[in-house]
Design a protein around this motif. Sequence first.
Motif, short mmCIF file in Angstrom:
data_model
loop_
_atom_site.label_atom_id
_atom_site.label_comp_id
_atom_site.label_asym_id
_atom_site.label_seq_id
_atom_site.Cartn_x
_atom_site.Cartn_y
_atom_site.Cartn_z
N MET A 68 1.03 -1.61 -0.04
CA MET A 68 0.00 0.06 -0.04
C MET A 68 0.79 1.01 0.06
N VAL A 69 2.20 1.23 0.68
CA VAL A 69 2.89 2.71 0.83
C VAL A 69 3.10 2.85 -0.11
N LEU A 70 3.64 1.67 -0.82
CA LEU A 70 5.14 1.45 -2.36
C LEU A 70 3.63 2.02 -3.49
N ILE A 71 2.53 1.47 -3.71
CA ILE A 71 1.18 1.97 -5.04
C ILE A 71 1.29 3.05 -4.05
N ALA A 72 1.03 3.81 -3.34
CA ALA A 72 0.60 5.31 -2.99
C ALA A 72 1.17 5.64 -3.61
N GLY A 73 2.85 5.54 -3.59
CA GLY A 73 3.78 6.50 -3.64
C GLY A 73 4.45 6.50 -5.37
N SER A 74 3.02 4.98 -5.80
CA SER A 74 3.56 4.96 -7.61
C SER A 74 2.59 5.38 -7.68
N GLY A 75 1.25 6.23 -7.28
CA GLY A 75 0.64 6.71 -8.06
C GLY A 75 0.59 7.93 -7.85
N TRP A 76 1.21 8.40 -7.10
CA TRP A 76 1.84 9.85 -6.84
C TRP A 76 2.74 10.09 -7.83
N LEU A 77 4.55 9.72 -7.72
CA LEU A 77 5.24 9.72 -9.15
C LEU A 77 4.87 9.27 -10.70
N LEU A 78 4.11 8.68 -10.56
CA LEU A 78 3.75 7.62 -11.78
C LEU A 78 2.39 8.69 -12.41
N PHE A 79 1.38 8.50 -11.60
CA PHE A 79 0.54 9.37 -12.31
C PHE A 79 -0.53 10.67 -11.84
N GLY A 80 0.26 10.97 -11.25
CA GLY A 80 0.20 12.52 -10.44
C GLY A 80 -0.97 12.71 -9.71
N GLN A 81 -1.53 11.32 -9.08
CA GLN A 81 -2.37 11.48 -7.68
C GLN A 81 -2.33 12.09 -6.08
N LYS A 82 -2.87 12.89 -6.20
CA LYS A 82 -2.66 13.76 -5.23
C LYS A 82 -2.68 13.04 -3.57
N LEU A 83 -1.49 13.11 -2.74
CA LEU A 83 -1.62 12.77 -1.62
C LEU A 83 -2.75 13.66 -0.73
N ASP A 84 -3.28 13.07 -0.25
CA ASP A 84 -3.80 14.53 1.34
C ASP A 84 -2.90 14.25 2.68
N LEU A 85 -3.19 14.91 3.16
CA LEU A 85 -2.79 15.09 5.21
C LEU A 85 -3.57 13.88 5.63
N ALA A 86 -4.49 13.23 5.53
CA ALA A 86 -5.09 11.86 5.64
C ALA A 86 -4.42 11.51 5.17
N ALA A 87 -4.31 11.23 4.03
CA ALA A 87 -3.23 9.74 2.92
C ALA A 87 -1.73 9.79 3.95
N ILE A 88 -1.57 10.91 4.40
CA ILE A 88 0.00 10.27 4.67
C ILE A 88 0.55 9.60 6.07
N LEU A 89 -0.98 10.29 7.01
CA LEU A 89 -1.01 10.30 8.79
C LEU A 89 -1.34 8.47 8.62
N GLY A 90 -2.68 8.07 7.36
CA GLY A 90 -2.56 6.64 7.05
C GLY A 90 -1.51 6.23 6.65
N ILE A 91 -0.91 6.66 5.48
CA ILE A 91 0.32 5.72 5.59
C ILE A 91 1.75 5.24 6.56
N GLY A 92 1.74 6.71 7.18
CA GLY A 92 2.53 6.24 8.57
C GLY A 92 2.12 5.77 9.36
N LEU A 93 0.89 5.78 9.52
CA LEU A 93 0.34 4.61 10.45
C LEU A 93 0.39 2.99 10.18
N ILE A 94 0.77 2.99 8.71
CA ILE A 94 0.48 1.83 8.12
C ILE A 94 2.43 1.22 8.56
N LEU A 95 3.15 2.04 8.14
CA LEU A 95 4.63 1.97 8.27
C LEU A 95 5.25 1.15 9.63
N ALA A 96 4.16 2.26 10.76
CA ALA A 96 4.42 2.34 12.06
C ALA A 96 3.87 0.89 12.42
#
Length: 110
Positions: A68-96
């Motif tokens: 999920m973390v890598l796909i979120a990064g892929s969507g952001w880098l390759l497809f210009g998909q936005k990550l808002d603060l809630a998405a970034i916080l959620g990704i941080g919780l997944i990593l935790a």
Amino acid sequence: MKTYLYLLIAVAFETFGSSCLQASNQFTRLWPTLGVVAGFAGAFWFFSLVLRDLPLGVTYALWSGIGMVLIAGSGWLLFGQKLDLAAILGIGLILAGIIVINLFSSAATH
């Protein structure tokens, strides 16, 4: 250690396959469609190798969390998909959660 390398390879294949799925335009583009097949075939092959040493629940949690973390990064880098603060916080919780499993859980060993 080899088990975790296989897990990372499985996640890399899954990330590639999922990125190709986005690029395939609902399987109307040949090369991305072939990338989907190759990506998911490689992902499940390496995932099966990981299951020799780690239990399914822990393996799937790690695989899906890292993926999920890598796909979120892929969507952001390759497809210009936005990550808002809630998405970034959620990704941080997944990593935790991944860190907690690897550092503190005895379920991560077979």
